[in-house]
Write an enzyme that holds these catalytic residues in place. Structure first.
Site, PDB file in Angstrom:
ATOM      1  N   ASP A 224      -0.001  44.538  38.082  1.00 16.18           N
ATOM      2  CA  ASP A 224      -0.949  45.720  37.945  1.00 16.18           C
ATOM      3  C   ASP A 224      -0.917  45.545  36.880  1.00 16.18           C
ATOM      4  OD1 ASP A 224       1.333  47.127  37.231  1.00 16.18           O
ATOM      5  OD2 ASP A 224       1.316  48.735  38.650  1.00 16.18           O
TER       6      ASP A 224
ATOM      7  N   CYS B 288       4.486  44.178  39.082  1.00 19.58           N
ATOM      8  CA  CYS B 288       4.812  46.455  38.256  1.00 19.58           C
ATOM      9  C   CYS B 288       5.642  46.804  37.672  1.00 19.58           C
ATOM     10  CB  CYS B 288       4.696  46.590  39.738  1.00 19.58           C
ATOM     11  SG  CYS B 288       5.566  47.516  40.441  1.00 19.58           S
TER      12      CYS B 288
ATOM     13  N   THR C   4       8.226  48.491  37.709  1.00 24.33           N
ATOM     14  CA  THR C   4       9.414  48.294  38.604  1.00 24.33           C
ATOM     15  C   THR C   4       9.711  47.598  39.353  1.00 24.33           C
ATOM     16  OG1 THR C   4       8.945  49.850  40.774  1.00 24.33           O
ATOM     17  CG2 THR C   4       9.875  51.014  38.430  1.00 24.33           C
TER      18      THR C   4
ATOM     19  N   HIS D 102      19.041  32.559  51.828  1.00 22.84           N
ATOM     20  CA  HIS D 102      19.729  33.500  53.660  1.00 22.84           C
ATOM     21  C   HIS D 102      18.188  34.474  54.196  1.00 22.84           C
ATOM     22  CE1 HIS D 102      24.663  34.096  52.385  1.00 22.84           C
ATOM     23  NE2 HIS D 102      23.970  32.643  51.765  1.00 22.84           N
TER      24      HIS D 102
ATOM     25  N   HIS E 264      21.935  32.643  59.607  1.00 27.69           N
ATOM     26  CA  HIS E 264      21.088  33.556  58.662  1.00 27.69           C
ATOM     27  C   HIS E 264      19.419  33.213  59.237  1.00 27.69           C
ATOM     28  CE1 HIS E 264      23.091  34.124  55.856  1.00 27.69           C
ATOM     29  NE2 HIS E 264      23.680  32.376  55.400  1.00 27.69           N
TER      30      HIS E 264
HETATM   31  C1  RB5 Z   1       2.875  52.407  37.463  1.00 30.37           C
HETATM   32  O1  RB5 Z   1       2.693  53.506  36.446  1.00 30.37           O
HETATM   33  C2  RB5 Z   1       3.863  52.463  37.829  1.00 30.37           C
HETATM   34  O2  RB5 Z   1       4.120  53.403  38.634  1.00 30.37           O
HETATM   35  C3  RB5 Z   1       4.096  50.749  39.312  1.00 30.37           C
HETATM   36  O3  RB5 Z   1       3.811  49.508  38.586  1.00 30.37           O
HETATM   37  C4  RB5 Z   1       4.760  51.051  39.805  1.00 30.37           C
HETATM   38  O4  RB5 Z   1       6.299  50.767  38.760  1.00 30.37           O
HETATM   39  C5  RB5 Z   1       5.018  51.115  40.791  1.00 30.37           C
HETATM   40  O5  RB5 Z   1       6.220  50.572  41.717  1.00 30.37           O
END
Ligand code: RB5
Length: 152
Positions: free
Chosen positions: A13, A70, A72, A103, A139
């Site tokens: 993203d 993304c 996180t 695994h 596994h």
């Molecule tokens: C975008 O602001 C953020 O929410 C997205 O990149 C991600 O971290 C969502 O899990």
């Protein structure tokens, strides 16, 4: 396992865009076969769209492995893991990237651009692409159970 023989897709993203660009360029320079599925800028988009696009492309067999980024790594991993045949692993270090292959037979790796830096992300991608699943034994049985959940 020579990761350079794999067909790999990468997607992100807006929050993951700069890291995606960096990892994609690095992998191409190293000789990996990587296709960029977007996004193409830092303009805000829904991570769901790009995670699903990459997960569907791996699930459908167009690619052997996927890398999805993304902010996180959490949102894209949740989305990817709702896709049939996808075992997506959110990794924050090289060890996790190695173990998710050996695994869990993960076919998608997810990373958070607000969590790790360019160097760690490159290392994670490289580990992920160059380790085999430890076929047979305990596994295999567990991954078979995961795969059966797709049909439940
Ligand atoms: C975008 O602001 C953020 O929410 C997205 O990149 C991600 O971290 C969502 O899990």
């Amino acid at each position: 396992m020579d990761g350079k023989s794999l067909k790999v897709c990468i997607a992100s993203d807006h929050a993951g865009f700069l890291l995606k660009e960096n990892v994609c360029r690095y992998l191409k320079e190293e000789g990996y076969n990587v296709t960029d599925l977007g996004t193409d800028s830092e303009e805000s988009v829904d991570y769901t769209v790009f995670a699903k696009k990459a997960a569907d492309a791996v699930s459908g067999g167009q690619f052997d492995r996927g890398i999805i980024i993304c902010g996180t790594g959490i949102g894209v991993s949740i989305v990817a893991n709702k896709t049939k045949g996808i075992r997506a692993a959110l990794c924050t270090d090289q060890y996790m990237a190695k173990m998710c292959r050996e695994h869990n037979n993960a076919n998608v790796v997810c990373m958070g651009a607000r969590v790790i830096g360019f160097g760690v992300a490159r290392d994670i991608a490289t580990e992920f692409l160059n380790h085999d699943f430890e076929e047979g034994g305990r596994h295999q049985k567990r991954v078979d159970i995961i795969n059966a959940l797709d049909k439940a």
